[in-house]
Write a protein that holds these residues in place. Structure first.
Motif, PDB file in Angstrom:
ATOM      1  N   LYS A 140      35.810  -7.999  -4.325  1.00 20.60           N
ATOM      2  CA  LYS A 140      35.796  -7.475  -2.961  1.00 20.60           C
ATOM      3  C   LYS A 140      34.373  -7.431  -2.408  1.00 20.60           C
ATOM      4  CE  LYS A 140      37.315  -3.562  -0.153  1.00 20.60           C
ATOM      5  NZ  LYS A 140      37.972  -2.234  -0.130  1.00 20.60           N
ATOM      6  N   GLU A 141      33.407  -7.001  -3.228  1.00 24.02           N
ATOM      7  CA  GLU A 141      32.020  -6.972  -2.765  1.00 24.02           C
ATOM      8  C   GLU A 141      31.492  -8.384  -2.521  1.00 24.02           C
ATOM      9  OE1 GLU A 141      30.227  -4.511  -1.823  1.00 24.02           O
ATOM     10  OE2 GLU A 141      31.686  -2.968  -2.336  1.00 24.02           O
ATOM     11  N   LEU A 142      31.856  -9.315  -3.394  1.00 24.88           N
ATOM     12  CA  LEU A 142      31.426 -10.694  -3.199  1.00 24.88           C
ATOM     13  C   LEU A 142      32.073 -11.307  -1.960  1.00 24.88           C
ATOM     14  CD1 LEU A 142      31.436 -12.060  -6.866  1.00 24.88           C
ATOM     15  CD2 LEU A 142      29.454 -11.537  -5.450  1.00 24.88           C
ATOM     16  N   TYR A 143      33.352 -11.010  -1.728  1.00 22.35           N
ATOM     17  CA  TYR A 143      34.017 -11.481  -0.510  1.00 22.35           C
ATOM     18  C   TYR A 143      33.263 -11.009   0.732  1.00 22.35           C
ATOM     19  CZ  TYR A 143      38.245 -12.969  -3.015  1.00 22.35           C
ATOM     20  OH  TYR A 143      39.139 -13.601  -3.843  1.00 22.35           O
ATOM     21  N   ALA A 144      32.840  -9.731   0.714  1.00 16.33           N
ATOM     22  CA  ALA A 144      32.123  -9.189   1.869  1.00 16.33           C
ATOM     23  C   ALA A 144      30.805  -9.924   2.084  1.00 16.33           C
ATOM     24  CB  ALA A 144      31.875  -7.694   1.670  1.00 16.33           C
ATOM     25  N   PHE A 145      30.081 -10.194   0.982  1.00 14.99           N
ATOM     26  CA  PHE A 145      28.837 -10.956   1.089  1.00 14.99           C
ATOM     27  C   PHE A 145      29.104 -12.339   1.677  1.00 14.99           C
ATOM     28  CE2 PHE A 145      25.652  -8.615  -1.598  1.00 14.99           C
ATOM     29  CZ  PHE A 145      24.590  -8.853  -0.759  1.00 14.99           C
ATOM     30  N   SER A 149      31.713  -3.090 -14.402  1.00 18.83           N
ATOM     31  CA  SER A 149      32.013  -3.568 -13.057  1.00 18.83           C
ATOM     32  C   SER A 149      31.613  -2.538 -12.000  1.00 18.83           C
ATOM     33  CB  SER A 149      33.510  -3.884 -12.943  1.00 18.83           C
ATOM     34  OG  SER A 149      34.288  -2.728 -13.195  1.00 18.83           O
ATOM     35  N   GLN A 150      31.667  -1.243 -12.355  1.00 22.11           N
ATOM     36  CA  GLN A 150      31.261  -0.216 -11.395  1.00 22.11           C
ATOM     37  C   GLN A 150      29.782  -0.332 -11.065  1.00 22.11           C
ATOM     38  OE1 GLN A 150      32.956   0.332 -14.168  1.00 22.11           O
ATOM     39  NE2 GLN A 150      34.951   1.127 -13.509  1.00 22.11           N
ATOM     40  N   PHE A 151      28.957  -0.581 -12.079  1.00 18.73           N
ATOM     41  CA  PHE A 151      27.520  -0.730 -11.834  1.00 18.73           C
ATOM     42  C   PHE A 151      27.244  -1.981 -11.000  1.00 18.73           C
ATOM     43  CE2 PHE A 151      23.315  -2.343 -13.018  1.00 18.73           C
ATOM     44  CZ  PHE A 151      22.522  -1.231 -12.755  1.00 18.73           C
ATOM     45  N   ALA A 152      27.945  -3.076 -11.317  1.00 15.38           N
ATOM     46  CA  ALA A 152      27.769  -4.312 -10.549  1.00 15.38           C
ATOM     47  C   ALA A 152      28.171  -4.107  -9.093  1.00 15.38           C
ATOM     48  CB  ALA A 152      28.572  -5.444 -11.182  1.00 15.38           C
ATOM     49  N   CYS A 153      29.268  -3.378  -8.871  1.00 13.30           N
ATOM     50  CA  CYS A 153      29.704  -3.110  -7.496  1.00 13.30           C
ATOM     51  C   CYS A 153      28.678  -2.257  -6.750  1.00 13.30           C
ATOM     52  CB  CYS A 153      31.060  -2.422  -7.510  1.00 13.30           C
ATOM     53  SG  CYS A 153      32.425  -3.494  -7.964  1.00 13.30           S
ATOM     54  N   SER A 154      28.099  -1.290  -7.440  1.00 12.65           N
ATOM     55  CA  SER A 154      27.087  -0.451  -6.800  1.00 12.65           C
ATOM     56  C   SER A 154      25.876  -1.276  -6.391  1.00 12.65           C
ATOM     57  CB  SER A 154      26.668   0.677  -7.748  1.00 12.65           C
ATOM     58  OG  SER A 154      27.761   1.500  -8.086  1.00 12.65           O
ATOM     59  N   VAL A 155      25.450  -2.201  -7.272  1.00  9.97           N
ATOM     60  CA  VAL A 155      24.308  -3.054  -6.956  1.00  9.97           C
ATOM     61  C   VAL A 155      24.629  -3.968  -5.775  1.00  9.97           C
ATOM     62  CG1 VAL A 155      22.838  -4.901  -7.822  1.00  9.97           C
ATOM     63  CG2 VAL A 155      23.397  -2.961  -9.298  1.00  9.97           C
ATOM     64  N   LEU A 156      25.829  -4.566  -5.780  1.00  8.16           N
ATOM     65  CA  LEU A 156      26.216  -5.455  -4.692  1.00  8.16           C
ATOM     66  C   LEU A 156      26.339  -4.697  -3.370  1.00  8.16           C
ATOM     67  CD1 LEU A 156      28.888  -7.659  -6.515  1.00  8.16           C
ATOM     68  CD2 LEU A 156      26.640  -8.395  -5.707  1.00  8.16           C
ATOM     69  N   ALA A 157      26.927  -3.502  -3.418  1.00 10.42           N
ATOM     70  CA  ALA A 157      27.073  -2.715  -2.194  1.00 10.42           C
ATOM     71  C   ALA A 157      25.715  -2.304  -1.642  1.00 10.42           C
ATOM     72  CB  ALA A 157      27.937  -1.485  -2.473  1.00 10.42           C
ATOM     73  N   LEU A 158      24.800  -1.896  -2.533  1.00  6.76           N
ATOM     74  CA  LEU A 158      23.459  -1.516  -2.089  1.00  6.76           C
ATOM     75  C   LEU A 158      22.724  -2.713  -1.503  1.00  6.76           C
ATOM     76  CD1 LEU A 158      21.176   0.582  -1.924  1.00  6.76           C
ATOM     77  CD2 LEU A 158      20.546  -0.041  -4.264  1.00  6.76           C
ATOM     78  N   SER A 159      22.862  -3.875  -2.143  1.00  7.64           N
ATOM     79  CA  SER A 159      22.205  -5.087  -1.638  1.00  7.64           C
ATOM     80  C   SER A 159      22.775  -5.487  -0.283  1.00  7.64           C
ATOM     81  CB  SER A 159      22.381  -6.226  -2.637  1.00  7.64           C
ATOM     82  OG  SER A 159      21.884  -5.875  -3.910  1.00  7.64           O
ATOM     83  N   ARG A 160      24.078  -5.402  -0.141  1.00  2.97           N
ATOM     84  CA  ARG A 160      24.707  -5.780   1.133  1.00  2.97           C
ATOM     85  C   ARG A 160      24.266  -4.839   2.251  1.00  2.97           C
ATOM     86  NH1 ARG A 160      29.892  -4.349   3.105  1.00  2.97           N
ATOM     87  NH2 ARG A 160      30.433  -3.531   1.049  1.00  2.97           N
ATOM     88  N   LEU A 192      20.605  -5.791   3.145  1.00  2.00           N
ATOM     89  CA  LEU A 192      20.427  -7.056   3.852  1.00  2.00           C
ATOM     90  C   LEU A 192      21.246  -7.136   5.133  1.00  2.00           C
ATOM     91  CD1 LEU A 192      20.513  -9.465   0.767  1.00  2.00           C
ATOM     92  CD2 LEU A 192      18.505  -8.703   2.022  1.00  2.00           C
ATOM     93  N   PHE A 193      22.419  -6.518   5.131  1.00  2.00           N
ATOM     94  CA  PHE A 193      23.300  -6.545   6.307  1.00  2.00           C
ATOM     95  C   PHE A 193      23.702  -5.113   6.660  1.00  2.00           C
ATOM     96  CE2 PHE A 193      23.990 -10.495   3.992  1.00  2.00           C
ATOM     97  CZ  PHE A 193      23.927 -11.456   4.985  1.00  2.00           C
ATOM     98  N   PRO A 194      22.816  -4.330   7.255  1.00  2.00           N
ATOM     99  CA  PRO A 194      23.155  -2.941   7.576  1.00  2.00           C
ATOM    100  C   PRO A 194      24.388  -2.853   8.470  1.00  2.00           C
ATOM    101  CG  PRO A 194      20.807  -3.346   7.847  1.00  2.00           C
ATOM    102  CD  PRO A 194      21.449  -4.683   7.643  1.00  2.00           C
ATOM    103  N   ASN A 195      25.348  -2.014   8.040  1.00  2.86           N
ATOM    104  CA  ASN A 195      26.586  -1.791   8.799  1.00  2.86           C
ATOM    105  C   ASN A 195      27.347  -3.092   9.057  1.00  2.86           C
ATOM    106  OD1 ASN A 195      25.935   0.998   9.035  1.00  2.86           O
ATOM    107  ND2 ASN A 195      24.565   0.504  10.724  1.00  2.86           N
ATOM    108  N   ASN A 196      27.251  -4.018   8.080  1.00  6.65           N
ATOM    109  CA  ASN A 196      27.930  -5.313   8.196  1.00  6.65           C
ATOM    110  C   ASN A 196      27.488  -6.081   9.443  1.00  6.65           C
ATOM    111  OD1 ASN A 196      29.359  -4.940   5.823  1.00  6.65           O
ATOM    112  ND2 ASN A 196      31.097  -3.995   6.859  1.00  6.65           N
ATOM    113  N   GLY A 197      26.232  -5.859   9.852  1.00  2.46           N
ATOM    114  CA  GLY A 197      25.705  -6.541  11.030  1.00  2.46           C
ATOM    115  C   GLY A 197      25.042  -7.843  10.654  1.00  2.46           C
ATOM    116  N   PRO A 198      24.364  -8.481  11.596  1.00  2.00           N
ATOM    117  CA  PRO A 198      23.715  -9.767  11.323  1.00  2.00           C
ATOM    118  C   PRO A 198      22.522  -9.610  10.402  1.00  2.00           C
ATOM    119  CG  PRO A 198      23.159  -8.996  13.519  1.00  2.00           C
ATOM    120  CD  PRO A 198      24.210  -8.053  13.001  1.00  2.00           C
TER     121      PRO A 198
END
Length: 525
Positions: free
Chosen positions: A82-87, A405-416, A419-425
């Motif tokens: 799910k985090e990768l899909y969002a990225f 997987s929880q730690f990986a999701c936390s890292v991906l969510a923090l990175s997203r 880089l993309f605050p509030n799912n913006g550009p």
């Protein structure tokens, strides 16, 4: 783009769908197609992230279906998917849909194209996951990565000490640092009248390096039918080099971004409100815990006596073992590149993480006696039974809290979010901070670090002046040019560990081998 990958395409002579499905127990690894259902629990909440994914990646004909029944599995873990899909959705929405919509002029065709791109990316991520499972991630993260960081700390402080001396001969810090750590992604910087000047081709050299590197990565991970398409290779190489790597490395190398990431990690671990005001001066002014002597009881006296006897016995044991090991020791190795990598299955007590942490705190310079004492006391633990117990304990905590997987999701969510605050550009994630805002960000990270360093050991860790110790702690990351070197060296090391083919073959040679693998059969390294 071929439909073969949806039924399990091959890479390097192996069936990636079949191999990926065996890596996770009762978890899907093969790509799904519309109309088929993978055994992934459906999402219970249609939150903003799910809406982003659905509106960007899902074809028009499948908008009413669950995501897990429509999109291909990227890994063996649905939460990471799910985090990768969002990225992927954010990247494709900004850098692919914009120009493809003008060509197709049709929402259905636009979504179908994006859907095909997602399937190719899914094949790459599953192949990458399979390789990560075979790599020694424990030693990679605890030994190899700290070694690169240790070299950065050493060379940064050395270059800073030499600037302005006769040794520098008028050269700037950037020139001194680049001479200590040259990298093919950067031409030598030039020193002009107004400071350091990068040559006009500096960005071009960096982009060409990333393009060649991306070409090699795709030559290894892409399925054969997609690797033969020049259009697909060009599109994916452009996405990987110009969007993912170029923009990510450029943003993460900013000193204020490093400070913000540290603050976010600490605040997330402490479950604090990100908008709360944190003042380092207020934390330092807090009274120390009551350390006034209390009348000793008989039990306290007995405990102190027992602890003294145990400490004496341990010291005697360490001395005997040290003498024996010294007598049996062989001459020191003269490895041409410094410390050789630890052999497989080596003790975690010998990893580079601990000396790198000490160098980061500048303990060898501030308290050399403390480092010598620690090294002497830790020496017998490497070969004695208590050492193997500590080794297993460290490995247990690493796999329990890091390799999850929880730690990986936390890292991906923090990175997203970074880089993309509030799912913006991604192009303008935030207004570039002013000098006042940078000082506020630095002040906040000072306060966050002070909150996680216990007051009883603050003087030993940060020195007599805590604020000066914090400045020295973060100073190796205050220069964007040096930070870029660190990120590139880390990326190079990880790539070679996960994709060792790139150390022996050029991208063009890898592509020719892959496309002609039915005739050659094997690759010589």
């Amino acid at each position: 783009m071929s439909n073969a990958r949806r039924h399990g395409s091959t890479i390097n002579g192996t069936n990636t769908t079949a191999s990926a499905s065996t890596t996770g127990a009762n978890t899907p690894a093969a790509a799904s197609i519309p109309g088929t259902t993978t055994p992934v629990p459906p999402s219970t909440t249609d939150d903003a992230t799910t809406t982003l994914i659905r509106n960007t990646l899902v074809p028009t004909s499948a908008l009413q279906r669950p995501l897990d029944a429509t999109l291909p599995a990227l890994t063996s873990f649905p939460d990471i998917d799910k985090e990768l899909y969002a990225f992927i959705a954010l990247i494709l929405r900004q850098f692919v849909q914009g120009w493809y919509t003008r060509i197709a002029d049709d929402d259905v065709a636009d979504r179908a194209f994006v859907y095909e791109v997602v399937h190719v990316i899914a094949h790459v991520t599953r192949s990458l996951e399979e390789r990560l499972r075979k790599a020694e991630l424990e030693m990679l993260l605890l030994d190899d990565v700290p070694l690169v960081l240790d070299a950065h700390l050493r060379d940064f402080r050395l270059a800073r000490q030499k600037v302005g001396t006769a040794y520098a001969s008028g050269r700037s810090f950037e020139e001194m640092f680049h001479a200590l750590q040259p990298h093919p992604a950067f031409p030598p910087p030039k020193h002009g009248r107004d400071g350091v000047e990068q040559s006009p081709s500096a960005d071009d050299v960096e982009r060409k390096f990333l393009a060649v590197l991306s070409k090699g990565v795709l030559a290894v991970l892409l399925p054969s039918e997609d690797l033969g398409s020049a259009t697909e290779r060009t599109l994916l190489r452009s996405l990987l080099a110009d969007v993912v790597l170029w923009k990510t490395i450029d943003k993460l190398s900013e000193p204020f971004m490093v400070h913000e990431i540290i603050s976010k990690v600490i605040e997330k671990s402490l479950k604090d409100d990100p908008s709360a005001v944190i003042e380092p001066e207020a934390i330092l002014s807090q009274p120390a815990p009551d350390s006034s002597p209390k009348p000793a009881t008989m039990i306290d006296s007995a405990r102190s006596f027992i602890m003294s006897v145990m400490s004496f016995c341990s010291l005697m044991q360490a001395g005997v073992v040290f003498l024996i090991s010294f007598a049996r020791s062989t001459p020191p190795s003269t490895h041409p590149v410094g410390k050789p990598p630890n052999p497989p299955n080596s003790s975690l007590l010998t990893i580079a993480l601990f000396p790198t942490a000490a160098r980061l705190l500048n303990l060898p310079a501030r308290q050399p006696w403390l480092m010598s004492t620690i090294e002497l006391l830790a020496l017998p633990l490497v070969s004695l039974p208590p050492g193997s117990l500590i080794d297993r304990l460290l490995s247990h905590f690493f796999h329990k809290y890091i390799m999850t997987s929880q730690f990986a999701c936390s890292v991906l969510a923090l990175s997203r979010q970074t880089l993309f605050p509030n799912n913006g550009p991604m192009a303008e994630p935030r207004i570039y901070p002013s000098e006042t805002e940078k000082r506020a960000i630095l002040k906040r990270v000072y306060g966050n670090i002070l909150r996680v360093v216990p007051m009883r050991v603050r003087k030993q860790v940060l020195g007599d002046d805590a604020l000066q110790g914090l400045e020295e702690l973060l100073s190796p990351f205050e220069n964007k040019f040096a930070n870029k070197h660190l990120l590139y060296f880390l990326f190079d090391m990880v790539i070679v560990k996960v994709l060792p083919e790139l150390a022996y073959k050029t991208p063009e040679e890898l592509k020719m081998w892959r496309l002609g693998e039915d005739e050659t059969g094997v690759m010589t390294m």
